[in-house]
Motif scaffolding. Structure first.
Motif, PDB file in Angstrom:
ATOM      1  N   GLN A 141       0.832  -1.199   0.000  1.00 46.53           N
ATOM      2  CA  GLN A 141       0.000   0.000   0.000  1.00 46.53           C
ATOM      3  C   GLN A 141       0.868   1.252   0.000  1.00 46.53           C
ATOM      4  O   GLN A 141       1.682   1.447   0.899  1.00 46.53           O
ATOM      5  CB  GLN A 141      -0.908  -0.013   1.233  1.00 46.53           C
ATOM      6  CG  GLN A 141      -1.774  -1.270   1.299  1.00 46.53           C
ATOM      7  CD  GLN A 141      -2.501  -1.432   2.619  1.00 46.53           C
ATOM      8  OE1 GLN A 141      -3.712  -1.351   2.680  1.00 46.53           O
ATOM      9  NE2 GLN A 141      -1.760  -1.656   3.691  1.00 46.53           N
ATOM     10  N   SER A 142       0.653   2.122  -0.980  1.00 45.47           N
ATOM     11  CA  SER A 142       1.516   3.297  -1.118  1.00 45.47           C
ATOM     12  C   SER A 142       1.264   4.362  -0.057  1.00 45.47           C
ATOM     13  O   SER A 142       2.072   5.268   0.106  1.00 45.47           O
ATOM     14  CB  SER A 142       1.366   3.911  -2.513  1.00 45.47           C
ATOM     15  OG  SER A 142       0.118   4.563  -2.668  1.00 45.47           O
ATOM     16  N   TYR A 143       0.157   4.272   0.674  1.00 45.90           N
ATOM     17  CA  TYR A 143      -0.107   5.291   1.697  1.00 45.90           C
ATOM     18  C   TYR A 143       0.766   5.112   2.929  1.00 45.90           C
ATOM     19  O   TYR A 143       0.928   6.041   3.724  1.00 45.90           O
ATOM     20  CB  TYR A 143      -1.590   5.301   2.077  1.00 45.90           C
ATOM     21  CG  TYR A 143      -2.006   4.269   3.089  1.00 45.90           C
ATOM     22  CD1 TYR A 143      -2.629   4.649   4.278  1.00 45.90           C
ATOM     23  CD2 TYR A 143      -1.803   2.911   2.871  1.00 45.90           C
ATOM     24  CE1 TYR A 143      -3.036   3.711   5.210  1.00 45.90           C
ATOM     25  CE2 TYR A 143      -2.208   1.965   3.791  1.00 45.90           C
ATOM     26  CZ  TYR A 143      -2.823   2.370   4.965  1.00 45.90           C
ATOM     27  OH  TYR A 143      -3.212   1.431   5.878  1.00 45.90           O
ATOM     28  N   LEU A 144       1.390   3.947   3.090  1.00 46.84           N
ATOM     29  CA  LEU A 144       2.282   3.712   4.219  1.00 46.84           C
ATOM     30  C   LEU A 144       3.675   4.232   3.896  1.00 46.84           C
ATOM     31  O   LEU A 144       4.233   3.947   2.832  1.00 46.84           O
ATOM     32  CB  LEU A 144       2.351   2.224   4.554  1.00 46.84           C
ATOM     33  CG  LEU A 144       1.081   1.600   5.140  1.00 46.84           C
ATOM     34  CD1 LEU A 144       1.291   0.106   5.366  1.00 46.84           C
ATOM     35  CD2 LEU A 144       0.690   2.286   6.453  1.00 46.84           C
ATOM     36  N   LYS A 145       4.269   4.972   4.824  1.00 48.59           N
ATOM     37  CA  LYS A 145       5.574   5.576   4.592  1.00 48.59           C
ATOM     38  C   LYS A 145       6.688   4.530   4.477  1.00 48.59           C
ATOM     39  O   LYS A 145       7.722   4.792   3.864  1.00 48.59           O
ATOM     40  CB  LYS A 145       5.880   6.572   5.712  1.00 48.59           C
ATOM     41  CG  LYS A 145       4.948   7.773   5.715  1.00 48.59           C
ATOM     42  CD  LYS A 145       5.272   8.738   6.840  1.00 48.59           C
ATOM     43  CE  LYS A 145       4.372   9.971   6.794  1.00 48.59           C
ATOM     44  NZ  LYS A 145       4.636  10.931   7.888  1.00 48.59           N
ATOM     45  N   ARG A 146       6.489   3.366   5.042  1.00 46.27           N
ATOM     46  CA  ARG A 146       7.501   2.318   5.012  1.00 46.27           C
ATOM     47  C   ARG A 146       7.533   1.553   3.691  1.00 46.27           C
ATOM     48  O   ARG A 146       8.444   0.747   3.469  1.00 46.27           O
ATOM     49  CB  ARG A 146       7.254   1.324   6.146  1.00 46.27           C
ATOM     50  CG  ARG A 146       5.911   0.611   6.081  1.00 46.27           C
ATOM     51  CD  ARG A 146       5.818  -0.522   7.102  1.00 46.27           C
ATOM     52  NE  ARG A 146       6.664  -1.643   6.755  1.00 46.27           N
ATOM     53  CZ  ARG A 146       6.901  -2.691   7.560  1.00 46.27           C
ATOM     54  NH1 ARG A 146       6.375  -2.707   8.764  1.00 46.27           N
ATOM     55  NH2 ARG A 146       7.661  -3.667   7.173  1.00 46.27           N
ATOM     56  N   VAL A 151       9.024  -2.456  -0.707  1.00 47.58           N
ATOM     57  CA  VAL A 151       9.045  -2.782  -2.136  1.00 47.58           C
ATOM     58  C   VAL A 151      10.447  -3.184  -2.571  1.00 47.58           C
ATOM     59  O   VAL A 151      10.644  -4.200  -3.259  1.00 47.58           O
ATOM     60  CB  VAL A 151       8.540  -1.587  -2.970  1.00 47.58           C
ATOM     61  CG1 VAL A 151       8.911  -1.761  -4.444  1.00 47.58           C
ATOM     62  CG2 VAL A 151       7.031  -1.449  -2.836  1.00 47.58           C
ATOM     63  N   ARG A 152      11.444  -2.428  -2.168  1.00 51.98           N
ATOM     64  CA  ARG A 152      12.817  -2.723  -2.556  1.00 51.98           C
ATOM     65  C   ARG A 152      13.263  -4.084  -2.024  1.00 51.98           C
ATOM     66  O   ARG A 152      13.903  -4.868  -2.738  1.00 51.98           O
ATOM     67  CB  ARG A 152      13.754  -1.617  -2.063  1.00 51.98           C
ATOM     68  CG  ARG A 152      13.534  -0.288  -2.781  1.00 51.98           C
ATOM     69  CD  ARG A 152      14.327   0.851  -2.153  1.00 51.98           C
ATOM     70  NE  ARG A 152      14.010   2.122  -2.796  1.00 51.98           N
ATOM     71  CZ  ARG A 152      14.664   2.600  -3.850  1.00 51.98           C
ATOM     72  NH1 ARG A 152      15.680   1.911  -4.371  1.00 51.98           N
ATOM     73  NH2 ARG A 152      14.319   3.755  -4.377  1.00 51.98           N
ATOM     74  N   SER A 171      -2.381   6.705  11.501  1.00 51.79           N
ATOM     75  CA  SER A 171      -1.905   7.995  12.001  1.00 51.79           C
ATOM     76  C   SER A 171      -0.872   8.587  11.049  1.00 51.79           C
ATOM     77  O   SER A 171      -0.249   7.880  10.242  1.00 51.79           O
ATOM     78  CB  SER A 171      -1.301   7.821  13.393  1.00 51.79           C
ATOM     79  OG  SER A 171      -0.186   6.942  13.345  1.00 51.79           O
ATOM     80  N   ALA A 172      -0.665   9.898  11.142  1.00 47.82           N
ATOM     81  CA  ALA A 172       0.208  10.625  10.213  1.00 47.82           C
ATOM     82  C   ALA A 172       1.670  10.237  10.350  1.00 47.82           C
ATOM     83  O   ALA A 172       2.451  10.450   9.420  1.00 47.82           O
ATOM     84  CB  ALA A 172       0.049  12.125  10.436  1.00 47.82           C
ATOM     85  N   ASP A 173       2.081   9.675  11.466  1.00 52.24           N
ATOM     86  CA  ASP A 173       3.470   9.253  11.603  1.00 52.24           C
ATOM     87  C   ASP A 173       3.741   7.947  10.866  1.00 52.24           C
ATOM     88  O   ASP A 173       4.895   7.610  10.588  1.00 52.24           O
ATOM     89  CB  ASP A 173       3.850   9.112  13.080  1.00 52.24           C
ATOM     90  CG  ASP A 173       2.997   8.081  13.808  1.00 52.24           C
ATOM     91  OD1 ASP A 173       1.786   8.002  13.503  1.00 52.24           O
ATOM     92  OD2 ASP A 173       3.533   7.373  14.677  1.00 52.24           O
ATOM     93  N   ILE A 174       2.681   7.235  10.508  1.00 53.45           N
ATOM     94  CA  ILE A 174       2.800   5.953   9.833  1.00 53.45           C
ATOM     95  C   ILE A 174       2.445   6.067   8.359  1.00 53.45           C
ATOM     96  O   ILE A 174       3.095   5.449   7.498  1.00 53.45           O
ATOM     97  CB  ILE A 174       1.880   4.911  10.508  1.00 53.45           C
ATOM     98  CG1 ILE A 174       2.396   4.600  11.913  1.00 53.45           C
ATOM     99  CG2 ILE A 174       1.774   3.630   9.679  1.00 53.45           C
ATOM    100  CD1 ILE A 174       1.426   3.825  12.749  1.00 53.45           C
TER     101      ILE A 174
END
Length: 282
Positions: A141-146, A151-152, A171-174
């Motif tokens: 999911q592209s909405y997750l910052k991790r 993907v890599r 939450s915005a930190d995630i």
């Protein structure tokens, strides 16, 4: 019937095949006839009772058998929390391996869906246990910052990724707080996959992204397919399927409330959702 009840009924009837395997098979036949593969999901999530998990595993096994006997072109999509994650990792691994082994035997591809952020590590670790044997893919999911790191790492392991934007609330930190940032990250991840993966699925209703993907496809060795949700843009999906591999996510079963509300909360798709409720499904 209340307005809320009427909307719920319309959503369930438009996006979900029905309650039985026979309902899913009937919808899959129509999709196949229009050139698309059905990606079938038996609805349910967050199971913490062994009875619910066992019933789900049996249903997926029966679904695979139906695919073989009816010669349908389908893949299946499974959520970790519906096959034992909340009971224990051993239960989860046993059930996933059982389903995947049967699916491989009958040449049915298995997608492992991604859920909330707290389940990402368990989902990826589960997937990596089977990835070398083939016949499996995983949703990112592209909405997750991790997700860039995920993907890599998955590409290095030879994983097949189905890239989506994501529909859970975090939450915005995630997670990226805006749809604009999520979309930007989606495009960056997609471009990386075109350059570095052997095959992946771009699952989106965003026509701008699809247009870019079609252009990149002409210059890339990566085998890209496209994915959409049932009942949102089926007519467009069928047109796309005339010259591309397209899968339509097809849920079935009685537990449709959580799935439907998650779709309704996707503000970006509000116009698409409204149109889907006003048009015929096929």
């Amino acid at each position: 019937m209340t307005i809320g009840g009427a909307v719920e009924k319309a959503v369930a009837g438009r996006w979900i095949a029905g309650e039985s395997i026979a309902d899913a098979a009937k919808a899959a036949v129509a999709m196949n006839a229009n050139g698309a593969t059905a990606m079938v999901n038996y609805l349910g999530e967050d199971f913490n009772k062994e009875g619910d998990v066992s019933e789900t595993v049996r249903t997926y096994r029966s679904l695979i058998s139906e695919t073989v006997s009816s010669k349908l072109r389908i893949s299946i999509a499974i959520k970790p929390t519906q096959i034992g994650l909340l009971i224990g990792r051993k239960e989860l691994a046993k059930n996933y391996s059982e389903i995947v082994s049967l699916a491989r035997k009958h040449k049915t591809f298995v997608w492992l869906d991604m859920e909330q952020h707290q389940h990402v590590d368990d989902t990826i670790n589960l997937y990596l246990k089977e990835v070398k044997k083939g016949g499996t893919g995983i949703c990112i999911q592209s909405y997750l910052k991790r997700s860039d790191g995920d993907v890599r790492a998955l590409v290095k392991k030879g994983g097949t990724i189905r890239l989506v934007k994501g529909a859970y609330r975090e939450s915005a930190d995630i997670a990226y707080p805006s749809r604009t940032e999520t979309t930007k990250n989606y495009v960056l991840l997609m471009r990386y996959l075109f350059k570095n993966s052997e095959s992946f699925m771009a699952a989106t209703h965003d026509k701008k992204i699809i247009t870019e993907a079609l252009g990149l496809k002409k210059r890339s060795r990566a085998k890209v397919s496209f994915g959409m949700l049932n009942g949102i843009m089926n007519d467009y999906a069928y047109r796309l399927a005339k010259s591309n591999n397209v899968s339509i996510y097809l849920p079935f079963g009685g537990r449709w409330v959580s799935y439907s509300y998650r779709r309704l909360k996707e503000l970006e798709n509000s116009k698409l959702i409204l149109r889907s409720l006003l048009k015929s499904q096929y």
